[in-house]
Design a protein around this motif. Structure first.
Motif, PDB file in Angstrom:
ATOM      1  N   VAL A   1       0.921  -1.215  -0.033  1.00 28.76           N
ATOM      2  CA  VAL A   1      -0.091   0.021  -0.043  1.00 28.76           C
ATOM      3  C   VAL A   1       0.742   1.260   0.057  1.00 28.76           C
ATOM      4  N   ASP A   2       0.507   2.254  -0.321  1.00 33.85           N
ATOM      5  CA  ASP A   2       1.000   3.621  -0.264  1.00 33.85           C
ATOM      6  C   ASP A   2       1.203   4.037   1.200  1.00 33.85           C
ATOM      7  N   VAL A   3       2.563   4.063   1.604  1.00 33.54           N
ATOM      8  CA  VAL A   3       2.788   4.560   2.920  1.00 33.54           C
ATOM      9  C   VAL A   3       2.035   5.873   3.300  1.00 33.54           C
ATOM     10  N   ALA A   4       1.659   6.640   2.588  1.00 32.93           N
ATOM     11  CA  ALA A   4       0.730   7.745   2.927  1.00 32.93           C
ATOM     12  C   ALA A   4      -0.483   7.497   3.476  1.00 32.93           C
ATOM     13  N   THR A   5      -0.930   6.198   3.367  1.00 28.24           N
ATOM     14  CA  THR A   5      -2.312   5.857   3.919  1.00 28.24           C
ATOM     15  C   THR A   5      -2.072   5.177   5.264  1.00 28.24           C
ATOM     16  N   LEU A   6      -0.819   5.014   5.547  1.00 21.21           N
ATOM     17  CA  LEU A   6      -0.561   4.237   6.881  1.00 21.21           C
ATOM     18  C   LEU A   6      -0.543   5.272   7.961  1.00 21.21           C
ATOM     19  N   VAL A   7      -1.203   4.714   9.248  1.00 17.35           N
ATOM     20  CA  VAL A   7      -1.650   5.634  10.297  1.00 17.35           C
ATOM     21  C   VAL A   7      -0.905   5.185  11.496  1.00 17.35           C
ATOM     22  N   PRO A   8       0.100   6.117  12.054  1.00 13.49           N
ATOM     23  CA  PRO A   8       0.750   5.374  13.235  1.00 13.49           C
ATOM     24  C   PRO A   8      -0.374   5.419  14.524  1.00 13.49           C
ATOM     25  N   ASN A   9       0.103   4.479  15.286  1.00 10.31           N
ATOM     26  CA  ASN A   9      -0.758   4.259  16.597  1.00 10.31           C
ATOM     27  C   ASN A   9      -0.196   5.448  17.511  1.00 10.31           C
ATOM     28  N   PRO A  10      -1.319   6.450  17.811  1.00 10.15           N
ATOM     29  CA  PRO A  10      -0.889   7.637  18.672  1.00 10.15           C
ATOM     30  C   PRO A  10      -0.599   7.091  20.124  1.00 10.15           C
ATOM     31  N   LYS A  11      -0.826   6.085  20.541  1.00  8.39           N
ATOM     32  CA  LYS A  11      -0.312   5.405  21.906  1.00  8.39           C
ATOM     33  C   LYS A  11       1.039   4.740  21.908  1.00  8.39           C
ATOM     34  N   ASN A  12       1.704   4.645  20.582  1.00  2.00           N
ATOM     35  CA  ASN A  12       2.890   3.950  20.727  1.00  2.00           C
ATOM     36  C   ASN A  12       3.788   4.935  21.481  1.00  2.00           C
ATOM     37  N   PRO A  13       4.445   4.039  22.473  1.00  2.00           N
ATOM     38  CA  PRO A  13       5.565   4.938  23.331  1.00  2.00           C
ATOM     39  C   PRO A  13       6.718   5.014  22.663  1.00  2.00           C
TER      40      PRO A  13
ATOM     41  N   ILE B   1       5.460  -4.216   7.382  1.00  2.00           N
ATOM     42  CA  ILE B   1       4.733  -3.343   8.312  1.00  2.00           C
ATOM     43  C   ILE B   1       3.339  -4.054   8.516  1.00  2.00           C
ATOM     44  N   THR B   2       2.752  -4.249   9.890  1.00  2.00           N
ATOM     45  CA  THR B   2       1.787  -4.844  10.162  1.00  2.00           C
ATOM     46  C   THR B   2       0.694  -3.673  10.665  1.00  2.00           C
ATOM     47  N   VAL B   3      -0.284  -3.734   9.987  1.00  2.00           N
ATOM     48  CA  VAL B   3      -1.389  -2.881  10.259  1.00  2.00           C
ATOM     49  C   VAL B   3      -2.842  -3.671  10.807  1.00  2.00           C
ATOM     50  N   SER B   4      -3.289  -3.087  12.092  1.00  2.00           N
ATOM     51  CA  SER B   4      -4.316  -3.764  12.591  1.00  2.00           C
ATOM     52  C   SER B   4      -5.504  -3.530  11.817  1.00  2.00           C
ATOM     53  N   LYS B   5      -6.362  -4.936  11.523  1.00  2.00           N
ATOM     54  CA  LYS B   5      -7.614  -4.674  10.798  1.00  2.00           C
ATOM     55  C   LYS B   5      -8.723  -4.050  11.402  1.00  2.00           C
ATOM     56  N   ARG B   6      -8.456  -4.092  12.905  1.00  2.00           N
ATOM     57  CA  ARG B   6      -9.515  -3.513  13.812  1.00  2.00           C
ATOM     58  C   ARG B   6      -9.422  -1.954  13.813  1.00  2.00           C
ATOM     59  N   SER B   7      -8.164  -1.482  14.141  1.00  2.00           N
ATOM     60  CA  SER B   7      -7.988   0.005  14.473  1.00  2.00           C
ATOM     61  C   SER B   7      -7.486   0.836  13.239  1.00  2.00           C
ATOM     62  N   GLY B   8      -6.658  -0.018  12.213  1.00  2.00           N
ATOM     63  CA  GLY B   8      -6.098   0.741  11.078  1.00  2.00           C
ATOM     64  C   GLY B   8      -4.691   1.272  11.176  1.00  2.00           C
ATOM     65  N   PHE B   9      -4.385   1.110  12.691  1.00  2.00           N
ATOM     66  CA  PHE B   9      -3.118   1.988  13.103  1.00  2.00           C
ATOM     67  C   PHE B   9      -2.089   0.666  12.581  1.00  2.00           C
ATOM     68  N   ILE B  10      -0.876   1.254  12.731  1.00  2.00           N
ATOM     69  CA  ILE B  10       0.593   0.269  12.469  1.00  2.00           C
ATOM     70  C   ILE B  10       0.617  -0.209  13.689  1.00  2.00           C
ATOM     71  N   VAL B  11       0.931  -1.667  13.845  1.00  2.00           N
ATOM     72  CA  VAL B  11       1.034  -2.239  15.183  1.00  2.00           C
ATOM     73  C   VAL B  11       2.569  -2.971  15.260  1.00  2.00           C
ATOM     74  N   LYS B  12       3.066  -2.716  13.948  1.00  2.00           N
ATOM     75  CA  LYS B  12       4.544  -3.489  13.893  1.00  2.00           C
ATOM     76  C   LYS B  12       5.069  -2.848  12.695  1.00  2.00           C
ATOM     77  N   GLY B  13       6.563  -2.228  12.925  1.00  2.00           N
ATOM     78  CA  GLY B  13       7.141  -1.643  11.925  1.00  2.00           C
ATOM     79  C   GLY B  13       6.783  -0.184  11.752  1.00  2.00           C
ATOM     80  N   SER B  14       6.480   0.649  12.876  1.00  2.00           N
ATOM     81  CA  SER B  14       5.913   1.940  12.897  1.00  2.00           C
ATOM     82  C   SER B  14       7.217   3.125  12.478  1.00  2.00           C
ATOM     83  N   GLU B  15       8.570   2.572  12.704  1.00  2.00           N
ATOM     84  CA  GLU B  15       9.708   3.702  12.236  1.00  2.00           C
ATOM     85  C   GLU B  15       9.823   3.386  10.863  1.00  2.00           C
TER      86      GLU B  15
END
Length: 87
Positions: free
Chosen positions: A26-38, A62-76
């Protein structure tokens, strides 16, 4: 860095070879980082990662949650793309 490999990429993402298993690209511009990622990474580390990816290709998905749409792995990984390191 002058990296050479005999491995065949599974695909390409914006001209960068993709060697890791993936469901889709997917286009990386569509990826949404998890705002709660510390986890935060210093700019120097992000720039180095960008150089490594350009030289060796994408090796980790890069793993994206199907539930939230947030990146859950590979956020950097998409961060350096957003910051224009690949341009």
């Amino acid at each position: 860095m002058d990296y050479k490999t005999e491995a065949e990429p599974k695909a390409y993402a914006d001209g960068v070879p993709v060697f890791c298993a993936h469901d889709k690209i997917v286009d990386v511009a569509t990826l949404v980082p998890n705002p709660k990622n510390p986890n935060q990474h210093p700019d120097a580390q992000i720039q180095l990662l960008g150089r490594i990816i350009r030289q060796t290709g994408w090796r980790q998905p890069i793993t994206v949650s199907k539930r939230s749409g947030f990146i859950v792995k590979g956020s950097e990984q998409p961060r350096e793309v957003f910051e224009g390191i690949f341009e």
